[in-house]
Motif scaffolding. Structure first.
Motif, mmCIF file in Angstrom:
data_model
loop_
_atom_site.group_PDB
_atom_site.id
_atom_site.type_symbol
_atom_site.label_atom_id
_atom_site.label_comp_id
_atom_site.label_asym_id
_atom_site.label_seq_id
_atom_site.Cartn_x
_atom_site.Cartn_y
_atom_site.Cartn_z
ATOM 1 N N ILE A 14 31.623 15.919 10.463
ATOM 2 C CA ILE A 14 30.351 16.316 9.840
ATOM 3 C C ILE A 14 30.604 17.141 8.591
ATOM 4 O O ILE A 14 29.937 16.959 7.563
ATOM 5 C CB ILE A 14 29.468 17.072 10.858
ATOM 6 C CG1 ILE A 14 29.001 16.114 11.948
ATOM 7 C CG2 ILE A 14 28.284 17.750 10.165
ATOM 8 C CD1 ILE A 14 28.352 16.788 13.134
ATOM 9 N N GLU A 15 31.597 18.033 8.637
ATOM 10 C CA GLU A 15 31.925 18.848 7.461
ATOM 11 C C GLU A 15 32.368 17.960 6.304
ATOM 12 O O GLU A 15 31.933 18.141 5.167
ATOM 13 C CB GLU A 15 33.017 19.860 7.828
ATOM 14 C CG GLU A 15 33.153 21.013 6.851
ATOM 15 C CD GLU A 15 34.065 20.722 5.676
ATOM 16 O OE1 GLU A 15 33.985 21.451 4.672
ATOM 17 O OE2 GLU A 15 34.860 19.767 5.747
ATOM 18 N N ALA A 16 33.202 16.974 6.591
ATOM 19 C CA ALA A 16 33.656 16.049 5.547
ATOM 20 C C ALA A 16 32.496 15.192 5.029
ATOM 21 O O ALA A 16 32.386 14.939 3.820
ATOM 22 C CB ALA A 16 34.778 15.160 6.081
ATOM 23 N N ALA A 50 27.356 23.214 7.805
ATOM 24 C CA ALA A 50 28.495 22.509 8.397
ATOM 25 C C ALA A 50 29.787 23.301 8.197
ATOM 26 O O ALA A 50 30.628 23.367 9.102
ATOM 27 C CB ALA A 50 28.627 21.118 7.785
ATOM 28 N N PHE A 51 29.947 23.916 7.032
ATOM 29 C CA PHE A 51 31.137 24.719 6.758
ATOM 30 C C PHE A 51 31.222 25.908 7.718
ATOM 31 O O PHE A 51 32.278 26.173 8.308
ATOM 32 C CB PHE A 51 31.122 25.206 5.307
ATOM 33 C CG PHE A 51 32.264 26.120 4.965
ATOM 34 C CD1 PHE A 51 33.495 25.605 4.641
ATOM 35 C CD2 PHE A 51 32.094 27.494 4.991
ATOM 36 C CE1 PHE A 51 34.562 26.450 4.336
ATOM 37 C CE2 PHE A 51 33.142 28.347 4.685
ATOM 38 C CZ PHE A 51 34.384 27.820 4.359
ATOM 39 N N VAL A 55 34.084 26.603 10.662
ATOM 40 C CA VAL A 55 34.898 27.816 10.785
ATOM 41 C C VAL A 55 34.796 28.380 12.209
ATOM 42 O O VAL A 55 35.814 28.705 12.832
ATOM 43 C CB VAL A 55 34.492 28.869 9.735
ATOM 44 C CG1 VAL A 55 35.132 30.220 10.025
ATOM 45 C CG2 VAL A 55 34.862 28.397 8.333
ATOM 46 N N VAL A 56 33.589 28.467 12.741
ATOM 47 C CA VAL A 56 33.400 29.002 14.094
ATOM 48 C C VAL A 56 34.084 28.107 15.129
ATOM 49 O O VAL A 56 34.813 28.590 16.004
ATOM 50 C CB VAL A 56 31.892 29.166 14.406
ATOM 51 C CG1 VAL A 56 31.659 29.460 15.873
ATOM 52 C CG2 VAL A 56 31.289 30.253 13.533
ATOM 53 N N ALA A 78 41.783 23.802 5.509
ATOM 54 C CA ALA A 78 41.369 22.415 5.285
ATOM 55 C C ALA A 78 39.899 22.286 4.926
ATOM 56 O O ALA A 78 39.488 21.274 4.358
ATOM 57 C CB ALA A 78 41.668 21.579 6.527
ATOM 58 N N ALA A 79 39.103 23.290 5.223
ATOM 59 C CA ALA A 79 37.674 23.219 4.927
ATOM 60 C C ALA A 79 37.375 23.478 3.460
ATOM 61 O O ALA A 79 36.284 23.170 2.993
ATOM 62 C CB ALA A 79 36.901 24.215 5.787
#
Length: 103
Positions: A14-16, A50-51, A55-56, A78-79
């Motif tokens: 989802i972040e990507a 999403a970021f 992280v969490v 990587a984020a």
């Protein structure tokens, strides 16, 4: 894959995906013949959420899956660059860092 590994993989995807949406939105805002900020307005906040979720979830996964310090640090880093969470998640899966399936 353990449940926490599955959660990490999903959030990494989802972040990507939101990164890609934001990049496309920025292209249309700044480089298109007919500029429109709608993509940035939509994907900017989605990517922010999403970021933060990534992280969490990364910190939780690092603790629950007992990652070495370098794996947790790499996952957090990587984020930052666009779309790096996907190859990282694939690599973690191959190395067994997302947990092995128990029979």
């Amino acid at each position: 894959m353990r449940p926490m590994g599955r959660v990490f993989a999903t959030v990494a995807f989802i972040e990507a995906l939101t990164w890609a949406g934001l990049l496309i939105g920025m292209y249309f805002k700044y480089h298109a013949a007919d500029p429109t900020p709608v993509g940035v307005r939509v994907f900017g906040p989605l990517h922010g959420i999403a970021f933060m979720a990534y992280v969490v979830v990364t910190l939780l996964a690092a603790v629950r899956l007992r990652w070495p310090w370098w794996a947790a640090g790499l996952a957090l880093l990587a984020a930052v660059p666009p779309l790096v969470t996907l190859p990282l998640e694939w690599w973690f899966k191959r190395r067994g860092l997302l947990g092995r399936q128990t029979a």
